[in-house]
Design an enzyme around this catalytic site. Structure first.
Site, mmCIF file in Angstrom:
data_model
loop_
_atom_site.group_PDB
_atom_site.id
_atom_site.type_symbol
_atom_site.label_atom_id
_atom_site.label_comp_id
_atom_site.label_asym_id
_atom_site.label_seq_id
_atom_site.Cartn_x
_atom_site.Cartn_y
_atom_site.Cartn_z
ATOM 1 N N GLU A 12 68.550 28.963 38.450
ATOM 2 C CA GLU A 12 67.879 30.060 39.176
ATOM 3 C C GLU A 12 68.212 30.032 40.663
ATOM 4 O O GLU A 12 68.347 31.072 41.294
ATOM 5 C CB GLU A 12 66.375 29.996 38.922
ATOM 6 C CG GLU A 12 66.053 30.378 37.483
ATOM 7 C CD GLU A 12 64.638 30.069 37.075
ATOM 8 O OE1 GLU A 12 64.214 28.897 37.253
ATOM 9 O OE2 GLU A 12 63.940 30.955 36.593
ATOM 10 N N GLU B 158 64.153 26.368 29.561
ATOM 11 C CA GLU B 158 62.694 26.371 29.661
ATOM 12 C C GLU B 158 62.002 26.636 28.323
ATOM 13 O O GLU B 158 60.958 26.077 28.031
ATOM 14 C CB GLU B 158 62.238 27.412 30.680
ATOM 15 C CG GLU B 158 62.521 27.051 32.125
ATOM 16 C CD GLU B 158 63.917 27.419 32.584
ATOM 17 O OE1 GLU B 158 64.817 27.607 31.738
ATOM 18 O OE2 GLU B 158 64.117 27.495 33.805
HETATM 19 N N1 T1G Z 1 61.926 17.074 35.711
HETATM 20 C C1 T1G Z 1 61.467 15.806 35.817
HETATM 21 N N2 T1G Z 1 62.121 14.714 35.309
HETATM 22 C C2 T1G Z 1 63.283 14.958 34.675
HETATM 23 C C3 T1G Z 1 63.822 16.258 34.520
HETATM 24 C C4 T1G Z 1 63.094 17.344 35.077
HETATM 25 N N3 T1G Z 1 63.554 18.593 34.996
HETATM 26 N N4 T1G Z 1 64.990 16.155 33.826
HETATM 27 C C5 T1G Z 1 65.173 14.845 33.574
HETATM 28 N N5 T1G Z 1 64.149 14.131 34.074
HETATM 29 C C6 T1G Z 1 64.010 12.666 34.037
HETATM 30 C C7 T1G Z 1 63.964 12.115 32.625
HETATM 31 O O1 T1G Z 1 62.638 12.116 32.130
HETATM 32 C C8 T1G Z 1 64.499 10.715 32.836
HETATM 33 O O2 T1G Z 1 63.442 9.962 33.426
HETATM 34 C C9 T1G Z 1 65.556 10.908 33.925
HETATM 35 O O3 T1G Z 1 65.196 12.116 34.606
HETATM 36 C C10 T1G Z 1 66.949 11.038 33.355
HETATM 37 O O4 T1G Z 1 66.882 12.090 32.378
HETATM 38 C C11 T1G Z 1 60.968 27.152 37.357
HETATM 39 C C12 T1G Z 1 60.147 25.941 35.160
HETATM 40 C C13 T1G Z 1 69.332 17.142 33.229
HETATM 41 C C14 T1G Z 1 70.658 17.186 31.102
HETATM 42 O O5 T1G Z 1 64.559 21.400 30.885
HETATM 43 O O6 T1G Z 1 67.949 18.267 30.031
HETATM 44 O O7 T1G Z 1 63.262 24.490 35.813
HETATM 45 O O8 T1G Z 1 63.301 8.170 31.652
HETATM 46 O O9 T1G Z 1 67.645 10.656 30.484
HETATM 47 O O10 T1G Z 1 70.696 12.239 29.718
HETATM 48 O O11 T1G Z 1 62.335 28.141 35.746
HETATM 49 O O12 T1G Z 1 67.528 15.322 31.821
HETATM 50 O O13 T1G Z 1 64.668 7.796 33.723
HETATM 51 O O14 T1G Z 1 62.155 7.907 33.874
HETATM 52 O O15 T1G Z 1 67.556 13.187 30.270
HETATM 53 O O16 T1G Z 1 71.656 12.425 32.119
HETATM 54 C C15 T1G Z 1 64.150 22.984 33.090
HETATM 55 C C16 T1G Z 1 65.610 18.799 31.461
HETATM 56 C C17 T1G Z 1 62.963 22.449 33.814
HETATM 57 C C18 T1G Z 1 66.272 20.096 31.903
HETATM 58 C C19 T1G Z 1 70.206 15.034 32.291
HETATM 59 N N6 T1G Z 1 65.130 21.933 32.979
HETATM 60 N N7 T1G Z 1 66.492 17.671 31.670
HETATM 61 O O17 T1G Z 1 70.327 14.290 31.081
HETATM 62 O O18 T1G Z 1 69.271 12.094 31.787
HETATM 63 S S1 T1G Z 1 61.697 23.672 33.942
HETATM 64 C C20 T1G Z 1 65.238 21.194 31.867
HETATM 65 C C21 T1G Z 1 67.585 17.488 30.887
HETATM 66 C C22 T1G Z 1 62.316 24.736 35.117
HETATM 67 C C23 T1G Z 1 62.037 26.879 36.340
HETATM 68 C C24 T1G Z 1 61.609 26.046 35.208
HETATM 69 C C25 T1G Z 1 68.354 16.224 31.136
HETATM 70 C C26 T1G Z 1 69.638 16.420 31.955
HETATM 71 P P1 T1G Z 1 63.384 8.360 33.158
HETATM 72 P P2 T1G Z 1 67.813 12.004 31.098
HETATM 73 P P3 T1G Z 1 70.582 12.714 31.140
#
Ligand code: T1G
Length: 677
Positions: free
Chosen positions: A102, A122
């Protein structure tokens, strides 16, 4: 949080918030301040926004959703980016997800490295994109392409994004992206705002989309919200569409489905961690795997390693069994290739890594050996004893047992520290769960290797201690006992199973027993009728494989209520002197689901599972617990443990003489504390 570098007249803003550049409050504040400065700094003619490290940004900080969002919110920040009077270029690489995309959509131009993966996931968290994604993406690539991306939550590659018009140009590679982005920004002299475009669509598109999807099980609150938001983008000006999107986001983020989906998102990541493992523990290297037994499980287990490019030596005792097993492996690969998900070359490559043999000694070259023979402890102990003499020093010896005692198998060797369980779920090449069972003497690096190799082959590993049935299967026992008892007391198989399937489980306990085999553990004496299972087995109703069990099955293995089974069950009731009674759905829920929660609490208090959320991961990935219901322990916490305990107490006289309430469950209920701390 962010770095800024001025390259002549281009200001580069680098988001720096490892590990995923989540757009938390600090990042948003710093980014907003940098943009405001750039606006008034005459030395700045253009702006580049980039992410430090391996990815651009994993989006909003999901942990913020349980509290209040600090200012500036992400929607406001994206609007600030778009309102910039100087051209803003998003230089994106790696994951560009959610709020990360975004931010890029609010930027005026986009340049992507070839490794960029752009998506709005999301919906997988039970929400809609909440920072303008549902309003700007349709304006950039059209409502149809946008809705498909938003409702699926799946990312698109950089090349596909360029073709869709989501990205303006591709950089040579991630390393050259920063320089090429700055050079690109230098050529730009005016903003180009996506929000000023219109989102075009054929009005009939939405009706067709709803007709094609509304009835699907996966079509949940968030998917419905996505359609409403994207439709708003085609009907309303940007500012009104953003208000609509924000309202949908707020409604969904506080809903049960999103809370459950966010719970399991973090739960599966927590499950990968082993509490108490020394920080410097290094997994052993696994170059070759041995599998003992080429049956359904042995073949399926082998495929996981072959598909990850790891050579496998598979051992059987009879040539015919070995040929059958390897033939099934090839057939499975060819079936996948027929669906276009593998090329014929990939099939041959995988098969070339498989070394079938009758020679047990061939396992001496393997770094990890997994026995997948049938569930007989004497046989397994004999195998571990033989492995002890031929396996190389440091080789890891694993059992795929579903129930049996790993410590007993370890005791058959002189190297108990190298022994653990790797419990795959059938079909092993499909199901993602692996219970990594730590024995009393399993060495830390052996446990770490079990977790690492499971992830390397694309599985979701969960640590379990040793007990009968480990985590998942142990929780199945009280559920199945309750189901069978209620059948005798007057319920029909459909009534019992419906309570589970209405919750969202793929099947209830009796349908599951038909699948596994009603005849598992049967004494095979048709004249000995001591249970309703004996009665069904005596009549040859062994389950799906006999096209008859608690249900009748057609040639596509679809279940139907069975008058024959009902007659047998009635006959058994009469023989047992039982007068059938009405059994309520509440009683079935207590005796098949609440008892599972109680068993899960015992698994926790006995330290078999590390955390309640680990148990939820087991049930999501091993048994198909609906993701939008979180998992049995999350579901119980949400329902209220006091309600669970109260119901178990009310039905205590029907839970059998062996039933006891988990002290932990009672304590949490009394204290109002969740099982998932
Ligand atoms: N927020 C907080 N923590 C997150 C995070 C996030 N978005 N994404 C990952 N983590 C933490 C995860 O829990 C882990 O923590 C560490 O980072 C490494 O993650 C307004 C509302 C980006 C592809 O849904 O898909 O934006 O265990 O093991 O394999 O519209 O993380 O180390 O303590 O998964 O390299 C939308 C979610 C959010 C993407 C990386 N975004 N993340 O994968 O690492 S909502 C998502 C992923 C949003 C807006 C809306 C994957 C990754 P810990 P990981 P990875």
């Amino acid at each position: 949080m962010i770095e800024t570098n001025l390259h002549d007249n281009v200001l580069e803003i680098v988001i720096t918030n490892p590990p995923v550049n989540a757009l938390g409050a600090d990042v948003r504040c710093a980014l907003a301040a940098a943009l405001a400065d750039a606006q008034t700094n005459d030395a700045v003619k253009a702006i580049v926004i980039r992410g430090a490290g391996k990815i651009f940004s994993g989006g909003a900080d999901i942990t913020e959703f349980d509290g209040t969002m600090a200012e500036p919110g992400l929607p406001e920040l994206v609007n600030m980016v778009e309102a910039c009077t100087k051209p803003v270029v998003a230089a994106i690489h790696g994951s560009v997800l959610g709020g990360g995309l975004e931010i890029s959509l609010g930027s005026h131009y986009r340049i992507a490295a070839p490794d960029a993966e752009l998506g709005l996931p999301e919906v997988l968290l039970g929400i809609v994109p909440g920072a303008g994604g549902t309003q700007r993406l349709p304006r950039l690539i059209g409502a149809e392409a946008a809705l498909n991306m938003i409702v699926s939550g799946s990312p698109v590659s950089a090349t596909k994004a360029e073709k869709m018009g989501l990205v303006d140009r591709l950089a040579t590679d991630a390393a050259s992206l920063p320089g090429e982005a700055i050079a690109y920004a230098r050529t730009l002299d005016a903003p180009r705002r996506t929000g000023e475009r219109d989102a075009t669509v054929d009005p009939a598109f939405f009706e067709k989309f709803l007709a094609d999807n509304a009835g699907k099980k996966a079509y949940l609150d968030a998917q419905k919200g996505c359609v409403e938001a994207v439709r708003a983008a085609t009907e309303l000006p940007l500012d009104e569409g953003l208000v609509k999107e924000a309202a949908l986001f707020t409604q969904l983020v506080s809903g049960e489905q999103s809370k459950a989906l966010r719970h399991i998102f973090f739960a599966e990541r927590k499950a990968a961690k082993v509490d108490g493992l020394p920080k410097d523990t290094q997994p052993r290297s696994i170059a070759r795997v041995g599998v003992i037994g080429a049956g359904t499980m042995g073949g399926g287990i082998s495929m996981n390693f072959l598909s990850a490019g790891i050579p496998v030596t598979i051992v059987e005792t009879q040539q015919e069994a070995l040929d059958r097993g390897t033939g099934i492996v090839r057939k499975n690969y060819e079936a996948t290739a027929a669906k276009g998900r593998l090329t014929p070359e990939q099939v041959e490559t995988a098969m070339s890594l498989l070394a079938p043999t009758l020679d047990f000694e061939a396992l001496s070259e393997c770094d990890l050996i997994i026995e997948a023979v049938y569930e007989n402890m004497d046989l397994k102990k004999e195998i571990f004893g033989r492995l002890d003499t031929i396996a190389k020093p440091g080789a890891i010896l694993a059992s795929n047992t579903s129930f049996l005692d790993i410590d007993e198998m370890a005791a058959a060797t002189k190297r108990p520290q190298d022994v653990l369980g790797l419990h795959f779920f059938s079909p092993a090449n499909i199901m993602k769960l692996v219970e990594v069972v730590r024995g009393a003497q399993t060495a830390p690096d052996v446990l770490a290797t079990g977790m690492a190799i499971a992830r390397r082959i694309g599985k979701v590993p969960v640590v379990s201690g040793v007990c009968y049935g480990f985590i998942g299967n142990r929780m199945l026992n009280p559920r199945l006992d309750g189901a069978i008892d209620m059948l005798v007391e007057g319920a029909t198989p459909e009534q019992v199973d419906r309570v589970s399937t209405e919750l969202g489980l793929p099947m209830g306990p009796l349908q599951m027993l038909d699948l596994a085999g009603v005849d598992i553990g049967w004494h095979r004496d048709p004249t000995r009728i001591e249970s309703v299972r004996d009665a069904l087995n005596a009549a040859g109703r062994w389950g799906q494989k006999a096209k008859a069990g608690f249900y009748d099955y057609d040639e596509r293995r679809r279940p139907a209520p069975s008058p024959a089974a009902a007659e047998i069950i009635d006959g058994f009731r009469a023989q047992a002197g039982v007068t059938p009674r009405e059994i309520s759905a509440e009683e079935i829920a207590v005796r098949t689901l609440y008892v599972m929660v109680n068993e899960g609490a015992k698994i926790l208090e006995e330290d078999i599972a590390q955390r309640a959320s680990d148990i939820d991961v087991v049930w999501n990935y091993g048994y198909g617990w609906p993701r939008h219901k979180g998992g049995p322990m999350f579901w119980a916490d949400q329902m209220g443990l006091d309600k669970i305990v109260d119901a178990l107490r009310r039905y205590a006289d029907r839970l059998g003489p062996d039933f006891s309430l988990s002290p932990l469950l009672v304590r949490c209920a009394e204290q109002g504390a969740p099982l998932d701390k």
